[in-house]
Design a protein around this motif. Structure first.
Motif, PDB file in Angstrom:
ATOM      1  N   ALA A  49       3.089  -9.474 -13.495  1.00  0.00           N
ATOM      2  CA  ALA A  49       2.297 -10.107 -12.412  1.00  0.00           C
ATOM      3  C   ALA A  49       2.235  -9.699 -11.309  1.00  0.00           C
ATOM      4  N   TYR A  50       3.804  -9.522 -11.071  1.00  0.00           N
ATOM      5  CA  TYR A  50       4.585  -8.999  -9.769  1.00  0.00           C
ATOM      6  C   TYR A  50       4.039  -7.822  -8.695  1.00  0.00           C
ATOM      7  N   PHE A  51       4.199  -7.090 -10.479  1.00  0.00           N
ATOM      8  CA  PHE A  51       3.757  -5.551 -10.625  1.00  0.00           C
ATOM      9  C   PHE A  51       2.864  -5.173  -9.446  1.00  0.00           C
ATOM     10  N   ILE A  52       1.854  -5.947 -10.677  1.00  0.00           N
ATOM     11  CA  ILE A  52       0.518  -5.299 -10.397  1.00  0.00           C
ATOM     12  C   ILE A  52       0.190  -6.016  -9.616  1.00  0.00           C
ATOM     13  N   ASN A  53       0.651  -7.204  -9.348  1.00  0.00           N
ATOM     14  CA  ASN A  53      -0.560  -7.575  -7.709  1.00  0.00           C
ATOM     15  C   ASN A  53       0.087  -6.552  -6.292  1.00  0.00           C
ATOM     16  N   TYR A  54       1.189  -6.336  -6.477  1.00  0.00           N
ATOM     17  CA  TYR A  54       1.680  -5.890  -5.694  1.00  0.00           C
ATOM     18  C   TYR A  54       0.585  -4.158  -5.391  1.00  0.00           C
ATOM     19  N   LEU A  55       0.104  -3.393  -6.944  1.00  0.00           N
ATOM     20  CA  LEU A  55      -0.468  -2.608  -6.891  1.00  0.00           C
ATOM     21  C   LEU A  55      -1.959  -2.841  -5.813  1.00  0.00           C
ATOM     22  N   PHE A  56      -2.623  -4.347  -6.190  1.00  0.00           N
ATOM     23  CA  PHE A  56      -3.185  -4.680  -5.115  1.00  0.00           C
ATOM     24  C   PHE A  56      -3.015  -4.434  -4.050  1.00  0.00           C
ATOM     25  N   LYS A  57      -2.075  -5.198  -3.745  1.00  0.00           N
ATOM     26  CA  LYS A  57      -1.476  -4.946  -2.394  1.00  0.00           C
ATOM     27  C   LYS A  57      -1.451  -3.486  -1.893  1.00  0.00           C
ATOM     28  N   ILE A  58      -0.629  -3.007  -2.280  1.00  0.00           N
ATOM     29  CA  ILE A  58      -1.201  -1.537  -1.966  1.00  0.00           C
ATOM     30  C   ILE A  58      -2.823  -0.816  -1.934  1.00  0.00           C
ATOM     31  N   MET A  59      -3.338  -0.954  -2.605  1.00  0.00           N
ATOM     32  CA  MET A  59      -4.527  -0.316  -3.093  1.00  0.00           C
ATOM     33  C   MET A  59      -5.484  -1.118  -1.435  1.00  0.00           C
ATOM     34  N   ARG A  60      -5.333  -2.584  -1.225  1.00  0.00           N
ATOM     35  CA  ARG A  60      -5.677  -3.055  -0.890  1.00  0.00           C
ATOM     36  C   ARG A  60      -6.229  -2.910   0.714  1.00  0.00           C
ATOM     37  N   SER A  61      -4.458  -2.517   1.010  1.00  0.00           N
ATOM     38  CA  SER A  61      -3.855  -1.626   2.595  1.00  0.00           C
ATOM     39  C   SER A  61      -4.750  -0.137   3.084  1.00  0.00           C
ATOM     40  N   SER A  62      -5.052   0.428   2.049  1.00  0.00           N
ATOM     41  CA  SER A  62      -5.665   1.335   1.418  1.00  0.00           C
ATOM     42  C   SER A  62      -7.028   1.404   2.261  1.00  0.00           C
ATOM     43  N   ILE A  63      -7.815   0.520   2.676  1.00  0.00           N
ATOM     44  CA  ILE A  63      -8.924   0.797   3.177  1.00  0.00           C
ATOM     45  C   ILE A  63      -9.520   0.327   4.731  1.00  0.00           C
ATOM     46  N   ASN A  64     -10.388   1.784   4.405  1.00  0.00           N
ATOM     47  CA  ASN A  64     -10.546   1.525   6.184  1.00  0.00           C
ATOM     48  C   ASN A  64     -11.570   0.291   6.212  1.00  0.00           C
ATOM     49  N   ARG A  65     -11.277  -0.654   6.785  1.00  0.00           N
ATOM     50  CA  ARG A  65     -12.854  -1.891   7.447  1.00  0.00           C
ATOM     51  C   ARG A  65     -12.992  -1.429   8.355  1.00  0.00           C
ATOM     52  N   GLU A  66     -12.443  -0.708   9.241  1.00  0.00           N
ATOM     53  CA  GLU A  66     -13.331  -0.744  10.603  1.00  0.00           C
ATOM     54  C   GLU A  66     -13.460  -0.636  11.026  1.00  0.00           C
ATOM     55  N   GLY A  67     -14.949   0.497   9.894  1.00  0.00           N
ATOM     56  CA  GLY A  67     -16.386  -0.200  10.539  1.00  0.00           C
ATOM     57  C   GLY A  67     -17.567  -0.614   9.449  1.00  0.00           C
ATOM     58  N   SER A  68     -16.652  -1.722   8.782  1.00  0.00           N
ATOM     59  CA  SER A  68     -17.213  -2.076   8.310  1.00  0.00           C
ATOM     60  C   SER A  68     -18.480  -3.341   8.716  1.00  0.00           C
ATOM     61  N   THR A  78      -6.528 -14.802   3.497  1.00  0.00           N
ATOM     62  CA  THR A  78      -5.768 -15.376   2.420  1.00  0.00           C
ATOM     63  C   THR A  78      -6.370 -15.525   0.790  1.00  0.00           C
ATOM     64  N   PHE A  79      -8.037 -16.533   1.363  1.00  0.00           N
ATOM     65  CA  PHE A  79      -8.672 -16.227   0.129  1.00  0.00           C
ATOM     66  C   PHE A  79      -8.280 -14.568  -0.967  1.00  0.00           C
ATOM     67  N   GLU A  80      -8.431 -13.944  -0.895  1.00  0.00           N
ATOM     68  CA  GLU A  80      -7.922 -12.285  -2.000  1.00  0.00           C
ATOM     69  C   GLU A  80      -6.652 -11.971  -1.878  1.00  0.00           C
ATOM     70  N   ASP A  81      -6.299 -12.517  -1.133  1.00  0.00           N
ATOM     71  CA  ASP A  81      -4.571 -12.970  -1.718  1.00  0.00           C
ATOM     72  C   ASP A  81      -3.849 -13.533  -2.489  1.00  0.00           C
ATOM     73  N   MET A  82      -5.458 -14.806  -2.768  1.00  0.00           N
ATOM     74  CA  MET A  82      -5.315 -15.903  -4.156  1.00  0.00           C
ATOM     75  C   MET A  82      -5.581 -15.396  -5.310  1.00  0.00           C
ATOM     76  N   LEU A  83      -6.500 -14.123  -4.831  1.00  0.00           N
ATOM     77  CA  LEU A  83      -6.940 -14.114  -5.801  1.00  0.00           C
ATOM     78  C   LEU A  83      -7.025 -12.480  -6.602  1.00  0.00           C
ATOM     79  N   TYR A  84      -6.306 -12.059  -5.545  1.00  0.00           N
ATOM     80  CA  TYR A  84      -5.558 -11.019  -6.183  1.00  0.00           C
ATOM     81  C   TYR A  84      -4.171 -11.634  -7.919  1.00  0.00           C
ATOM     82  N   ASP A  85      -3.305 -12.477  -6.640  1.00  0.00           N
ATOM     83  CA  ASP A  85      -2.408 -13.612  -7.562  1.00  0.00           C
ATOM     84  C   ASP A  85      -2.768 -13.725  -8.836  1.00  0.00           C
TER      85      ASP A  85
END
Length: 114
Positions: A49-68, A78-85
């Motif tokens: 579960a920790y490893f899968i959560n880490y994968l989510f964290k890395i994938m989320r950090s790769s999203i470019n949200r500047e133009g959203s 915070t919600f996304e962190d808890m959700l992915y956990d």
């Protein structure tokens, strides 16, 4: 002149987490050596579960949200962190990606040395 990687991303914050996680894993591994089968299986599921959560964290950090159109707020992060956990825990309980089974088989047969 400080070079932080490609673009303006500061990778030092990620490497700090990686080294901290490595020491956490070694501590958990040492504790897991002395566990019975039920506790060992639980520890392996938590590790997956920790490893899968880490994968989510890395994938989320790769999203470019500047133009959203919707700005990312602290509450949303915070919600996304808890959700992915919780999602990663659910994945692991439902069979996961096979990492917990592999760890369990390996650790229950042989004495793991660091």
């Amino acid at each position: 002149m400080e070079i932080n990687g490609i673009g303006n991303v500061n990778y030092s914050e990620y490497t700090k987490d990686i080294f901290k996680e490595e020491t956490d894993f070694k501590e958990k591994l040492e504790k897991a050596k002395n566990l019975n089968d039920k506790e060992l299986k639980k520890a392996c599921n938590e590790m997956e579960a920790y490893f899968i959560n880490y994968l989510f964290k890395i994938m989320r950090s790769s999203i470019n949200r500047e133009g959203s159109y919707i700005k990312q707020s602290f509450a949303q992060e915070t919600f996304e962190d808890m959700l992915y956990d919780e999602v990663s825990k659910s994945y692991s309980k439902a069979g996961g990606i096979g990492l917990s089974d592999m760890l369990y088989r390996q650790m229950s047969k042989v004495d793991v040395k660091l």
